[in-house]
Structures are given as structure tokens and as C-alpha cells.
Design an enzyme around this catalytic site. Sequence first.
Site, mmCIF file in Angstrom:
data_model
loop_
_atom_site.group_PDB
_atom_site.id
_atom_site.type_symbol
_atom_site.label_atom_id
_atom_site.label_comp_id
_atom_site.label_asym_id
_atom_site.label_seq_id
_atom_site.Cartn_x
_atom_site.Cartn_y
_atom_site.Cartn_z
ATOM 1 N N ASP A 164 -30.964 7.432 1.139
ATOM 2 C CA ASP A 164 -30.982 6.487 2.256
ATOM 3 C C ASP A 164 -30.823 7.324 3.515
ATOM 4 O O ASP A 164 -29.775 7.952 3.721
ATOM 5 C CB ASP A 164 -29.828 5.482 2.098
ATOM 6 N N SER A 178 -47.489 7.406 14.268
ATOM 7 C CA SER A 178 -48.428 6.299 14.271
ATOM 8 C C SER A 178 -49.217 6.338 15.566
ATOM 9 O O SER A 178 -48.788 6.968 16.539
ATOM 10 C CB SER A 178 -47.625 4.982 14.205
ATOM 11 N N TYR A 223 -40.560 -0.986 18.189
ATOM 12 C CA TYR A 223 -41.166 -0.094 17.182
ATOM 13 C C TYR A 223 -41.883 1.067 17.872
ATOM 14 O O TYR A 223 -41.717 2.237 17.491
ATOM 15 C CB TYR A 223 -42.132 -0.905 16.310
ATOM 16 N N LYS A 242 -41.512 5.262 17.616
ATOM 17 C CA LYS A 242 -42.615 6.166 17.248
ATOM 18 C C LYS A 242 -42.898 7.153 18.386
ATOM 19 O O LYS A 242 -43.234 8.308 18.126
ATOM 20 C CB LYS A 242 -43.861 5.351 16.876
HETATM 21 N N1 LIG Z 1 -48.721 0.656 7.453
HETATM 22 C C1 LIG Z 1 -49.128 0.983 8.661
HETATM 23 O O1 LIG Z 1 -49.955 0.291 9.265
HETATM 24 C C2 LIG Z 1 -48.586 2.224 9.319
HETATM 25 C C3 LIG Z 1 -49.325 2.782 10.366
HETATM 26 C C4 LIG Z 1 -48.852 3.911 11.001
HETATM 27 C C5 LIG Z 1 -47.665 4.476 10.599
HETATM 28 N N2 LIG Z 1 -46.946 3.918 9.591
HETATM 29 C C6 LIG Z 1 -45.669 4.561 9.237
HETATM 30 O O2 LIG Z 1 -45.729 4.965 7.890
HETATM 31 C C7 LIG Z 1 -44.429 4.947 7.297
HETATM 32 C C8 LIG Z 1 -44.469 4.155 6.008
HETATM 33 O O3 LIG Z 1 -44.910 2.842 6.316
HETATM 34 P P1 LIG Z 1 -45.459 1.853 5.208
HETATM 35 O O4 LIG Z 1 -46.556 1.080 5.816
HETATM 36 O O5 LIG Z 1 -45.696 2.579 3.938
HETATM 37 O O6 LIG Z 1 -44.195 0.885 5.071
HETATM 38 P P2 LIG Z 1 -43.474 0.253 3.796
HETATM 39 O O7 LIG Z 1 -44.460 -0.077 2.744
HETATM 40 O O8 LIG Z 1 -42.623 -0.829 4.357
HETATM 41 O O9 LIG Z 1 -42.550 1.440 3.259
HETATM 42 C C9 LIG Z 1 -41.447 1.859 3.974
HETATM 43 C C10 LIG Z 1 -40.630 2.775 3.086
HETATM 44 O O10 LIG Z 1 -39.510 3.245 3.845
HETATM 45 C C11 LIG Z 1 -38.349 3.060 3.048
HETATM 46 N N3 LIG Z 1 -37.138 2.927 3.842
HETATM 47 C C12 LIG Z 1 -36.780 1.948 4.713
HETATM 48 N N4 LIG Z 1 -35.533 2.176 5.180
HETATM 49 C C13 LIG Z 1 -35.108 3.338 4.600
HETATM 50 C C14 LIG Z 1 -33.926 4.091 4.661
HETATM 51 N N5 LIG Z 1 -32.881 3.701 5.422
HETATM 52 N N6 LIG Z 1 -33.834 5.229 3.930
HETATM 53 C C15 LIG Z 1 -34.866 5.636 3.163
HETATM 54 N N7 LIG Z 1 -36.012 4.951 3.034
HETATM 55 C C16 LIG Z 1 -36.130 3.806 3.754
HETATM 56 C C17 LIG Z 1 -38.623 1.827 2.209
HETATM 57 O O11 LIG Z 1 -37.758 1.838 1.087
HETATM 58 P P3 LIG Z 1 -37.245 0.463 0.366
HETATM 59 O O12 LIG Z 1 -38.311 -0.555 0.549
HETATM 60 O O13 LIG Z 1 -37.034 0.873 -1.040
HETATM 61 O O14 LIG Z 1 -35.991 0.057 1.072
HETATM 62 C C18 LIG Z 1 -40.072 2.066 1.859
HETATM 63 O O15 LIG Z 1 -40.183 2.936 0.762
HETATM 64 C C19 LIG Z 1 -43.503 4.361 8.357
HETATM 65 O O16 LIG Z 1 -42.839 5.402 9.033
HETATM 66 C C20 LIG Z 1 -44.462 3.638 9.302
HETATM 67 O O17 LIG Z 1 -43.950 3.551 10.607
HETATM 68 C C21 LIG Z 1 -47.380 2.816 8.940
#
Ligand SMILES: NC(=O)c1ccc[n+]([C@@H]2O[C@H](COP(=O)([O-])OP(=O)(O)OC[C@H]3O[C@@H](n4cnc5c(N)ncnc54)[C@H](OP(=O)(O)O)[C@@H]3O)[C@@H](O)[C@H]2O)c1
Length: 279
Positions: free
Chosen positions: A55, A134, A147, A151
Site C-alpha cells: 500500500d 497521463s 486529479y 498528475k
Molecule cells: N485509465 C486511464 O484512462 C488512464 C489514463 C492515463 C493514466 N492513467 C494512470 O494509470 C494508472 C493506473 O490506472 P488504471 O486505469 O489502471 O486504474 P485502476 O484500474 O483503477 O487501477 C488502479 C490500481 O492502483 C491501485 N491502488 C490504489 N490505491 C493504492 C494504494 N494506496 N497503494 C497501492 N496501490 C493502490 C489499485 O489497487 P486496488 O484496486 O487493489 O486497491 C489498482 O490496482 C493510474 O496512475 C492512472 O492515473 C490511467
Amino acid sequence: MLITGASSGLGLETALYLAERGMRVYASMPNLEERSTLETGARERDVSLRMLELDITRPASIDAAVRTIVQETGGIGGLVNNAGTRLRGCFEDLADDELRTLFDTNVFGTMAVTRAVLPAMRAAGHGRIVMMTSVAGRIGSFGVGGYCATKFAQEGLGESLALELAPFGIQVVLVEPGIVNTTAWGVHRVVARGANDLRGPYFAWFHRAEQLADAFVRSSPIRPQDVAEAVHRALSARRPRLRYLVGRRAATVIGLRRHVPGELFERFYFGQLMRRVLR
Ligand SMILES: NC(=O)c1ccc[n+]([C@@H]2O[C@H](COP(=O)([O-])OP(=O)(O)OC[C@H]3O[C@@H](n4cnc5c(N)ncnc54)[C@H](OP(=O)(O)O)[C@@H]3O)[C@@H](O)[C@H]2O)c1
């Protein structure tokens, strides 16, 4: 390679993708009970990786994870700072506690994990750190100011760290995906309490902006594998670039911002957005 937030979305795909390409992967998540999707993926794709509890908001959890990896492997070759959370809503609708939770994860959590791996990387004289930022770290938008602020913070940190760590043989890379349809847009979506108040001054505009965002999510051609591939390049290129944009739309918007004179870009791009939000 240590990957944070590998229980779902981009972190999960990145963990599997890197392991498939022969990297020794520590796929971490805040609660190991959430590992079943990753386990199934690893079985189906016939890859082996090690799962760890981590975490990023808990110092003891970070120390334990880093210690385990150093004990088992002698060092840490790479860190993918992927874990992150969301907060959607216009600024006046964001409560202080909601903003602090967001910053604790995306900014202070990312900083804490980075700080924890640096002594081992410096001692080894090499290492790679990937920041999963992002397009929202390069350009603001309506209803996601909190957010975007996290970023933008990751971008500033990453750019500065790249300079400070280069003399130690450690490279820092910013991976900047456009919109990707992951759980972040579904079950992990976090909308500020205030943003759902029907009487709020931003309610109608915010919910219109949410509909627009959802339409972008549905039509986005970027797949999690595209992001994983960019991370793989960032970790394995002999001379990695500072930034890897993922997605054609993302590259177009950032390219326009770079080449079109400021006022013109802002009038056109933000003007278009606001016409659609306010209509
Ligand atoms: N999807 C998009 O459109 C997008 C675009 C650009 C950038 N991003 C970036 O990509 C990254 C991943 O996003 P995603 O879309 O894959 O989101 P996601 O599916 O919601 O996954 C987020 C992950 O972060 C974990 N997490 C949350 N709080 C945490 C903590 N305190 N300690 C450790 N792990 C934690 C979650 O774990 P649990 O669920 O097990 O708690 C989950 O595995 C993020 O940084 C996001 O800002 C996403």
C-alpha cells in the site's frame, strides 16, 4: 521490476506483459486478497511473477515490500509507479479530505515508494523509474482539476528527478497515456460527494462533462497492452526518452499544444470543450 497497483487495469496488464518478455516481476497491490484477476491472467498466459502486498500510502508496507525484493534479488532494477486513484468533480465540490486522500496516493505515495527504492538503485549504479502520469498531467480539463493537479505534480517530480538521478545511472521516464477503458472508469470511479449535489452550481455542467468523458472512454482505441508496451520500451530501451505518449489522440492534442501559438490553441481546444459542456 516492482510494479505498484497491479491488481487491475494498466498495472495488471503491465505486470503480465513484462513477465511475458522475461523480466522478473514483483506485482504489488494494497491487498493481496484482490490478486485473483492477476493470478488468472498469469495462469492463462503461462507466466510467472511474484505478488506482493504494498500500500503506497503506508510507510511500513513500502519498507517491507522493498526489503523483501532486495533480500530475494539483491537489488531493484526498475520501479513502475503505476498505482493511482481518481477524484472527479469541479474544484468547489471537492472536499479537503477527498483531495488529501487523492494526493496521499498519487503524489505522496508515489514519492514514498520512489524514495524507498533509490538507495538500492544508487548502490547498484543503475535503475529505471517509470512514472505512470497521463495526458491529464500535461493539459487541464473540466471537472478533474484535483486529479490533474496530482498528475501535473508527478510530471514536475519526474522531470526534476530525471536530472538529479542521471549522474547515478538511474533513468526516470514519464509514460503518458490518453484515455484507456479500465476499472478506473467503472468500479474504481471516484466522484466527489459535492459533485452529486443536485443543487450545486456545477451539477449540470459536471454531469454533461462526465457524459462526454464516457463517450471518449467508449471510443478510445488505446488498449492496456499499448500502455504496457510503452512501459516495456521505457524499461528496456538503451537510451529511453523522457516521455512516452500513448495514443494518437493524446499525441495530436499535445502536439497541437506544442506547435499552435498558446492563445489560438486555448481558444480552439478549450473553447470547443466548453461549448460542449455548457450547451
Ligand atoms: N485509465 C486511464 O484512462 C488512464 C489514463 C492515463 C493514466 N492513467 C494512470 O494509470 C494508472 C493506473 O490506472 P488504471 O486505469 O489502471 O486504474 P485502476 O484500474 O483503477 O487501477 C488502479 C490500481 O492502483 C491501485 N491502488 C490504489 N490505491 C493504492 C494504494 N494506496 N497503494 C497501492 N496501490 C493502490 C489499485 O489497487 P486496488 O484496486 O487493489 O486497491 C489498482 O490496482 C493510474 O496512475 C492512472 O492515473 C490511467
